[in-house]
Design a protein around this motif. Sequence first.
Motif, PDB file in Angstrom:
ATOM      1  N   PHE A 135       0.822  -1.198   0.000  1.00  0.00           N
ATOM      2  CA  PHE A 135       0.000   0.000   0.000  1.00  0.00           C
ATOM      3  C   PHE A 135       0.859   1.253   0.000  1.00  0.00           C
ATOM      4  N   PHE A 138       1.782   2.012  -3.392  1.00  0.00           N
ATOM      5  CA  PHE A 138       0.693   2.710  -4.090  1.00  0.00           C
ATOM      6  C   PHE A 138       0.706   4.204  -3.768  1.00  0.00           C
ATOM      7  N   VAL A 139       0.964   4.546  -2.504  1.00  0.00           N
ATOM      8  CA  VAL A 139       0.963   5.957  -2.116  1.00  0.00           C
ATOM      9  C   VAL A 139       2.104   6.701  -2.812  1.00  0.00           C
ATOM     10  N   GLU A 142       1.233   7.180  -6.391  1.00  0.00           N
ATOM     11  CA  GLU A 142       0.283   8.264  -6.621  1.00  0.00           C
ATOM     12  C   GLU A 142       0.937   9.629  -6.436  1.00  0.00           C
ATOM     13  N   THR A 168      -3.664  11.916 -17.293  1.00  0.00           N
ATOM     14  CA  THR A 168      -4.242  11.768 -15.961  1.00  0.00           C
ATOM     15  C   THR A 168      -5.345  10.725 -15.947  1.00  0.00           C
ATOM     16  N   VAL A 169      -6.248  10.780 -16.930  1.00  0.00           N
ATOM     17  CA  VAL A 169      -7.391   9.864 -16.909  1.00  0.00           C
ATOM     18  C   VAL A 169      -6.900   8.418 -17.032  1.00  0.00           C
ATOM     19  N   THR A 172      -4.843   7.330 -13.963  1.00  0.00           N
ATOM     20  CA  THR A 172      -5.620   7.212 -12.730  1.00  0.00           C
ATOM     21  C   THR A 172      -6.417   5.913 -12.724  1.00  0.00           C
ATOM     22  N   ILE A 173      -6.934   5.531 -13.909  1.00  0.00           N
ATOM     23  CA  ILE A 173      -7.602   4.227 -13.981  1.00  0.00           C
ATOM     24  C   ILE A 173      -6.604   3.137 -13.596  1.00  0.00           C
ATOM     25  N   TYR A 176      -6.256   2.905  -9.896  1.00  0.00           N
ATOM     26  CA  TYR A 176      -7.364   2.208  -9.224  1.00  0.00           C
ATOM     27  C   TYR A 176      -7.265   0.698  -9.428  1.00  0.00           C
ATOM     28  N   LEU A 177      -6.744   0.305 -10.602  1.00  0.00           N
ATOM     29  CA  LEU A 177      -6.526  -1.130 -10.813  1.00  0.00           C
ATOM     30  C   LEU A 177      -5.512  -1.661  -9.803  1.00  0.00           C
ATOM     31  N   LEU A 179      -4.916  -0.451  -6.886  1.00  0.00           N
ATOM     32  CA  LEU A 179      -5.546  -0.493  -5.569  1.00  0.00           C
ATOM     33  C   LEU A 179      -6.436  -1.729  -5.435  1.00  0.00           C
ATOM     34  N   ALA A 180      -7.184  -2.030  -6.498  1.00  0.00           N
ATOM     35  CA  ALA A 180      -8.028  -3.232  -6.450  1.00  0.00           C
ATOM     36  C   ALA A 180      -7.154  -4.472  -6.275  1.00  0.00           C
ATOM     37  N   GLY A 183      -6.197  -4.776  -2.742  1.00  0.00           N
ATOM     38  CA  GLY A 183      -7.312  -5.297  -1.953  1.00  0.00           C
ATOM     39  C   GLY A 183      -7.404  -6.810  -2.060  1.00  0.00           C
ATOM     40  N   LEU A 184      -7.265  -7.330  -3.300  1.00  0.00           N
ATOM     41  CA  LEU A 184      -7.360  -8.775  -3.482  1.00  0.00           C
ATOM     42  C   LEU A 184      -6.207  -9.492  -2.776  1.00  0.00           C
ATOM     43  N   LEU A 585      -6.806  -5.350 -20.443  1.00  0.00           N
ATOM     44  CA  LEU A 585      -7.188  -5.997 -19.187  1.00  0.00           C
ATOM     45  C   LEU A 585      -7.877  -7.331 -19.472  1.00  0.00           C
TER      46      LEU A 585
ATOM     47  N   PHE B  22     -17.003  -0.746 -11.630  1.00  0.00           N
ATOM     48  CA  PHE B  22     -15.803  -0.541 -12.433  1.00  0.00           C
ATOM     49  C   PHE B  22     -16.149  -0.522 -13.920  1.00  0.00           C
ATOM     50  N   LEU B  42     -14.926   8.809 -13.694  1.00  0.00           N
ATOM     51  CA  LEU B  42     -13.702   8.352 -13.043  1.00  0.00           C
ATOM     52  C   LEU B  42     -13.967   8.144 -11.549  1.00  0.00           C
ATOM     53  N   VAL B  45     -15.525   4.796 -11.139  1.00  0.00           N
ATOM     54  CA  VAL B  45     -14.508   3.743 -11.168  1.00  0.00           C
ATOM     55  C   VAL B  45     -13.833   3.649  -9.806  1.00  0.00           C
ATOM     56  N   THR B  49     -13.373   0.676  -6.058  1.00  0.00           N
ATOM     57  CA  THR B  49     -12.297   0.253  -5.158  1.00  0.00           C
ATOM     58  C   THR B  49     -12.716   0.403  -3.701  1.00  0.00           C
ATOM     59  N   LEU B  52     -14.825  -2.663  -2.975  1.00  0.00           N
ATOM     60  CA  LEU B  52     -13.983  -3.852  -2.918  1.00  0.00           C
ATOM     61  C   LEU B  52     -13.232  -3.917  -1.594  1.00  0.00           C
ATOM     62  N   LEU B  53     -12.599  -2.798  -1.220  1.00  0.00           N
ATOM     63  CA  LEU B  53     -11.788  -2.807  -0.002  1.00  0.00           C
ATOM     64  C   LEU B  53     -12.657  -3.044   1.231  1.00  0.00           C
ATOM     65  N   VAL B  56     -13.595  -6.586   1.521  1.00  0.00           N
ATOM     66  CA  VAL B  56     -12.500  -7.428   1.986  1.00  0.00           C
ATOM     67  C   VAL B  56     -12.451  -7.435   3.516  1.00  0.00           C
ATOM     68  N   ILE B  90      -6.521  10.540  -2.010  1.00  0.00           N
ATOM     69  CA  ILE B  90      -5.877  10.537  -3.322  1.00  0.00           C
ATOM     70  C   ILE B  90      -6.894  10.880  -4.404  1.00  0.00           C
ATOM     71  N   LEU B  98      -7.699  17.437 -11.950  1.00  0.00           N
ATOM     72  CA  LEU B  98      -8.368  17.279 -13.241  1.00  0.00           C
ATOM     73  C   LEU B  98      -9.306  18.448 -13.504  1.00  0.00           C
TER      74      LEU B  98
END
Lengths: 595, 122
Positions: A135, A138-139, A142, A168-169, A172-173, A176-177, A179-180, A183-184, A585, B22, B42, B45, B49, B52-53, B56, B90, B98
Motif C-alpha cells: 500500500f 501505491f501511495v 500516486e 491523468t485519466v 488514474t484508472i 485504481y486497478l 488499488l483493487a 485489496g485482493l 485488461l 468498475f 472516473l 470507477v 475500489t 472492494l476494499l 474485503v 488521493i 483534473l
Amino acid sequence: MTLQQMAVLPVAIPLLSAALILATAPILPRRMPDVLAILIALCCAGLCGFLADRSAAGPIVTWFGGWTPRGGQPIGIAFVVTPAGGWIAAFIAALFAATLVFSWGFFEKTSAHFHLLMLLFMAGQIGFCLTHDLFNLFVWFELMSVAAFALTGYALRSSALSGALNFTVVNTIGAYLILAGIGLAYSRTGALDFAGIARGVSASPGDPVVVASFCLLSTGLLIKGAQVPFQFWLPDAHSVAHSPVSVIFSGAMVAIALFGIAELYWAVFASAPVVHALMHGLLLGMGTASAALGGVMALLQRHVKRLLAFSTISHAGIMLIGFALLDRQGVSGALVYLVGHGLVKGSLFMGAGILLARLGGADEIGLRGAGRQIWPAGVAIGAGGLLLAGLPLGVMDAGLERIWDAARLAGCWPAEIAICAGLVCTGAAVLRVTGRVFAGLGPVPGEEERSPTEDEREDADRPLWLMLLPVAALLVLAVPLRHDADRIGWLAAQALMAPQTNAILGMGRLHAIVPPPWRVAPHSVLPWIATAAAILVAALQLFWHRLPCPLAHGFDRFAAPALRGLSALQSGRVADYVAWLTAGLALFGVAASFG
Amino acid sequence: MSAVLHAPPVTLLPWLVAAWLFGIGLYGIVTSRHYVHLIGCLGVVQASTYVLLLAVGYRWNATAPIFYSHPPGRAVDPVVQALVLTDIVIGVTVTALLLALVLQLHKRKGTLDPERVRPMQP
C-alpha cells in the motif's frame, strides 16, 4: 546515525525541503530555489548511492516507528534498501540533478512551484524504489503520478492541457486497478508487506484471487510503463510537457514502473505457477510488441519530442523483455539497460529542449538546416542516436548484450527480432533528425509541408553551454561506466531475484548478497549490425526522393496504408485509449484463465 | 487476530457490485462527450475500489473496530478502512487537479468535448 535511520532520509529530505522552499519562496533570492533543488537532488543521489553500496553486505531494513514484526507477522511499514532499488534510486536522483541544471532559469516568471513539483516527483520515485509495503508503494506511486500530471499541464497551453488530461485519466484508472489488486492480495494473505504477502502466496500458490491480484497490479504498472496496448497516453504527454519534464518521464518514470513489476514478481508472486506463466508469456509478448511498434512509430514522426517518446516505448519494451525472460542474465541486463537508456534518452530530450529554446520549434522538416549555428547540440544528438541504435560503447550496450544473450539462449526469436527492429528504427529516426536539422540533408520542404503546430518556443535566454553541460555530463557518464554498471547490475539482479523474505520478517539473519561469479558482459556482432542498419535506414529516409521510381512506388503502394493505419490508432481521443486499456485488461483475464 | 484476517468473504454480492461499478465507470469514460461528466465517471470507477476494499474487511456480526468504551471483541478489519481513507484523499487530489486542468482548457478552447480538444496531432 545508523544505516537504518539513514534509509528514511532520501524521501524525508526532498519532502521537507519542498515544503520549506514553498513557504520561503517569496523571500528567497531569485535563483535560490534552483540552487537548493540541485543541491537536494545531489544529496539524495549521494545518500542512495551510499546506502546501496552498503546494502551489498545485507539489505538495510527500516521499520517505521519501530513496528518490527512480531512472531514473523509484519505489522508495520518497512523500507528495504537493496542494491537493486538503492542504485536505481541513486540514478533517479542524479538524473533529477542533471535535469534541474538543464532547467536553470527555465521559468522566469513563475515562482518556485516547478522546483516544488520536481522535488515531490523525485521523492515519489525514490520512495517507490525503496518501499517494502504494497500500500505504501501505491501511495508513492500516486505522489509521483500527481506530480507528473501537474508538471505535464504546467505549460498551460491547450495542447499541453489536453495531453495532461489524457495522461491523468488513463493513469488514474491504472492506479485504481493497482488499488483493487492490493485489496485482493490483502483479502487472501492478510498482509501488506511484500514478505508477508509472499508467505501467504506460497501457502496457496494456485489461488485464482492471487493471480487476479497480480493481473491488476501489473496492468496498472504496465500503463505507467507504457507497454502495448496501454502505451497511447505516453506520446501525447511527453511531446507536450516541457523538455526537462520529458527527460524525467522517459528516463526514469516509465522505467521504474517496469522495475516495480519485476520487484513485485520476485518479492511477492514468484511461487505462483500461473503468475510465472503470465510473466514469461503475456508480458514477454507485450514487451516484444512494444519494442517493435514503438520503433516503427518513431520512424514515422516529424516532431522531435514525439519521436523520442515513441522510442521510449520501444526501449521500455526491450527492458520488459529482459525482465520477463526470468533469467539472471536478462534481469541483470534489464537493470543496467534501465540506467543506460535513462542517461541516453535524458540527454536526447535535453537536445530537443535546446532545439525548442534556440530554434523555436521541434518540427524536423521545418528546421531543415537550421541547426548549423548550434552544431555542438547536433554532435550530442547524433551521438545519442548512435548509442540508441546499439553502438557497442557504454552502459546501454552492456545491458543490451545481456538481454540479447538471454533471449538467444531462451530461443525466443520474436523477441530477438523485435529488439533489432527497435534499435534500428529508433536509432535511425534520431540520426535522420540530426542529418536533416544540423546538416541540412534531405529534400527542401515545400509550402504545404509546413506543420500547423502552435508556438512551442521555450525560454531562450539561457546560454548554450549551460544547456549543453548536463547533456554532455549524461553522455559522458553513459560511456565509461560500462564495467562498473555491469558488475552492480549483476549484484542487483541477485538482490532482486532472491529476496530475503524470512530474514526481513525477523526469522533468521540478514546475510550478504552473494551473486554467482560475475562474467564480463558478452560481446556479439548484433550492435554493429544494428548501428550500421540504423545509419542505412536514416540515409534511405533522407534521400528517399532520389531513389529510383519503382522502388519508392512499390513501398508507397504496399507499406504506406499499413503505416497510416498504425498512426490513426494514436487518435488523441481518451475514449479510444480507455477502450484499448479495457481490451488489454481482458487479454490479461484470458491469458490468466488459460495460463 | 489472524483467524479474522484469513476468513474468506462471506458473500459474493459486494464483489459483483465492485465489478459492475468498475465496468459502468469505464463505459461512461469511453462514451463521455463532456470532460466534467468524464471526471464524474472516473469517480464511479474509484467507488468500485471503495466497495472492494470494504468488502474485503467486512465481518458478519462484528462491531466497529473502536475499543474505547467496551472490551476488544470481534470487529471489522480496520486496516482496509484506513486504506479507503487514503484512497479518498488521493481521489480528491486527482479530481481537483483534473477539474483545474479542465477549467484552464475551457478558458482556451471554449469547449470540453473530448472529441474536440485532442492533443497535438502529428
